[in-house]
Enzyme design. Structure first.
Site, PDB file in Angstrom:
ATOM      1  N   SER A   1       0.839  -1.195   0.000  1.00  0.00           N
ATOM      2  CA  SER A   1       0.000   0.000   0.000  1.00  0.00           C
ATOM      3  C   SER A   1       0.876   1.247   0.000  1.00  0.00           C
ATOM      4  O   SER A   1       2.016   1.212   0.495  1.00  0.00           O
ATOM      5  CB  SER A   1      -0.884   0.007   1.257  1.00  0.00           C
ATOM      6  OG  SER A   1      -1.541   1.246   1.422  1.00  0.00           O
TER       7      SER A   1
ATOM      8  N   TYR B   1      -1.033  -0.832  10.366  1.00  0.00           N
ATOM      9  CA  TYR B   1      -1.256  -1.150   8.948  1.00  0.00           C
ATOM     10  C   TYR B   1      -0.099  -0.610   8.117  1.00  0.00           C
ATOM     11  O   TYR B   1       0.502  -1.320   7.305  1.00  0.00           O
ATOM     12  CB  TYR B   1      -2.581  -0.554   8.474  1.00  0.00           C
ATOM     13  CG  TYR B   1      -2.904  -0.880   7.035  1.00  0.00           C
ATOM     14  CD1 TYR B   1      -3.467  -2.104   6.693  1.00  0.00           C
ATOM     15  CD2 TYR B   1      -2.638   0.027   6.010  1.00  0.00           C
ATOM     16  CE1 TYR B   1      -3.748  -2.419   5.377  1.00  0.00           C
ATOM     17  CE2 TYR B   1      -2.918  -0.277   4.692  1.00  0.00           C
ATOM     18  CZ  TYR B   1      -3.473  -1.501   4.383  1.00  0.00           C
ATOM     19  OH  TYR B   1      -3.752  -1.808   3.073  1.00  0.00           O
TER      20      TYR B   1
END
Length: 250
Positions: free
Chosen positions: A137, A147
């Site tokens: 990401s 994350y």
């Protein structure tokens, strides 16, 4: 050519399955929901006339991960492309979330891809080559909780592995999309209306760009010019500013 894809029944995983099937790959689809797996497999067989195997496995569990690792270790039915796509996000911040949830979250984004990559690399080395695609990401380049940290690990690992295993005919690529129209944010119960419309990408373009970069042997793929610019700015801007802007992401 056989591709194993985790999280294969929705979002980017389903799109990887479609585009790889269109290129003639046999598929091994991994997800938790057997009914959804069967429907996806049937659709792909009918449309592309390729072989499709399904594995129902929960990749948060030890048993689920081992089941998939065993399939990757099978050199009699070698997987030549591994797509580590399975994952999810958590709402809230680290200290407010339950620790067990945070550990499971980090596990599926770090531990699971490492175990599956380890199994795949050993088999690919035996058969003379292969390809690993890790779905990371743009959050990897921002300070944004576990994350972001997990995806940063995945990017760093991919960069190293792509160099180290190059001489064995194996490429490792981290694909770093931004906001993508998938079920990812719905499952987090994030209000998509709060995210600017210009920032969204379609799964088709993310996968198409990522596969092109992976097949070219690149270690990092950032789909779209706008996210290449955003990633560059995130690297040079103050952490406090980037953290405020990067509240949610893929």
């Amino acid at each position: 050519m056989t591709a194993l894809i985790t999280g294969a029944t929705s979002g980017l995983g389903a799109e990887f399955a479609r585009q790889l099937a269109a290129q003639g790959y046999s598929l091994v689809l991994v997800a938790r929901d057997q009914e959804r797996l069967d429907a996806t497999a049937e659709s792909l067989r009918a449309r592309y006339a390729v072989q499709v195997q399904t594995l129902s496995a929960d990749l948060v569990t030890e048993a689920g991960v081992q089941q998939v690792a065993n399939r990757l270790a099978d050199s009699n039915q070698p997987v030549t492309t591994l797509v580590n796509n399975a994952g999810y996000g958590l709402a809230g911040n680290f200290a407010d979330n339950d620790l067990a949830e945070e550990l499971a979250h980090v596990g599926i984004h770090v531990r699971t891809p490492l175990i599956l990559s380890h199994a795949a690399l050993r088999t690919m080395a035996k058969i003379g080559g292969g390809r690993i695609i890790n779905v990371a990401s743009v959050a990897a380049f921002t300070p944004r909780g576990t994350y972001s940290a997990s995806k940063a690990f995945l990017v760093n690992f991919s960069r190293w592995a792509n160099v180290f295993y190059h001489d064995r005919g194996i490429s490792v690529t981290a694909i770093c999309p931004g906001f993508v129209h998938t079920e990812f944010h719905d499952r987090m119960k994030v209000d998509k209306k709060s995210i600017p419309s210009w920032s969204w990408l379609e799964p088709e373009e993310v996968v198409r760009s990522g596969l092109t970069d992976a097949m070219a042997g690149r270690s990092v793929s950032i789909p779209s010019t706008k996210y290449k610019i955003i990633t560059f700015l995130a690297r040079v801007a103050p952490d406090a500013l980037v953290a405020r802007l990067a509240q949610r992401g893929r």
